[in-house]
Design a protein around this motif. Sequence first.
Motif, PDB file in Angstrom:
ATOM      1  N   VAL A  30       6.772  84.558  71.462  1.00 19.00           N
ATOM      2  CA  VAL A  30       7.809  83.595  71.071  1.00 19.00           C
ATOM      3  C   VAL A  30       7.287  82.174  71.262  1.00 19.00           C
ATOM      4  N   SER A  35      15.323  89.239  72.371  1.00 16.14           N
ATOM      5  CA  SER A  35      16.638  89.857  72.204  1.00 16.14           C
ATOM      6  C   SER A  35      17.392  89.786  73.527  1.00 16.14           C
ATOM      7  N   PRO A  47       7.673  80.810  67.318  1.00 17.23           N
ATOM      8  CA  PRO A  47       9.111  81.120  67.370  1.00 17.23           C
ATOM      9  C   PRO A  47       9.770  81.284  66.002  1.00 17.23           C
ATOM     10  N   GLU A  48       9.048  80.928  64.929  1.00 15.87           N
ATOM     11  CA  GLU A  48       9.604  81.145  63.581  1.00 15.87           C
ATOM     12  C   GLU A  48       9.639  82.637  63.248  1.00 15.87           C
ATOM     13  N   ARG A  49       8.827  83.413  63.948  1.00 15.08           N
ATOM     14  CA  ARG A  49       8.691  84.834  63.614  1.00 15.08           C
ATOM     15  C   ARG A  49       9.085  85.769  64.750  1.00 15.08           C
ATOM     16  N   TRP A  50       9.039  85.237  66.001  1.00 14.90           N
ATOM     17  CA  TRP A  50       9.298  86.072  67.186  1.00 14.90           C
ATOM     18  C   TRP A  50      10.432  85.480  67.999  1.00 14.90           C
ATOM     19  N   GLN A  51      11.305  86.359  68.458  1.00 16.83           N
ATOM     20  CA  GLN A  51      12.519  85.902  69.145  1.00 16.83           C
ATOM     21  C   GLN A  51      12.856  86.919  70.238  1.00 16.83           C
ATOM     22  N   ASN A 101       7.602  87.063  76.535  1.00 17.44           N
ATOM     23  CA  ASN A 101       7.926  85.821  75.800  1.00 17.44           C
ATOM     24  C   ASN A 101       6.709  85.079  75.222  1.00 17.44           C
ATOM     25  N   CYS A 113      11.232  91.543  72.535  1.00 21.21           N
ATOM     26  CA  CYS A 113      11.284  90.588  71.441  1.00 21.21           C
ATOM     27  C   CYS A 113      11.564  91.286  70.115  1.00 21.21           C
ATOM     28  N   ILE A 152      11.151  88.852  63.525  1.00 21.97           N
ATOM     29  CA  ILE A 152      12.120  88.325  62.560  1.00 21.97           C
ATOM     30  C   ILE A 152      11.690  88.727  61.150  1.00 21.97           C
TER      31      ILE A 152
END
Length: 73
Positions: A17, A27, A21-25, A14, A33, A36
Amino acid sequence: MKITFYRDRCIGCNYCVEAWPERWQMSKRDGKCVLIGGKKKGKLYHAEAGEFEREYNERAAQACPVDAIRINK
Ligand code: SF4
């Protein structure tokens, strides 16, 4: 800027993220992760991002304990 993500290395910590967090999330499906906007090519994912994101994605790459994120120079 270009981002390359070696998703099979991801251990789902994490950190990326938290960095951007605009690019990594994360799952919910497999606990790894997701890049995005990334396109899959073989085992890798690639994404094009604006230069304004560089600093945040570099932080994500530096935080990653398994070196799964690469940012072009
Ligand atoms: S920092 Fe690295 S290991 Fe951790 S979730 Fe992100 S890509 Fe996966």
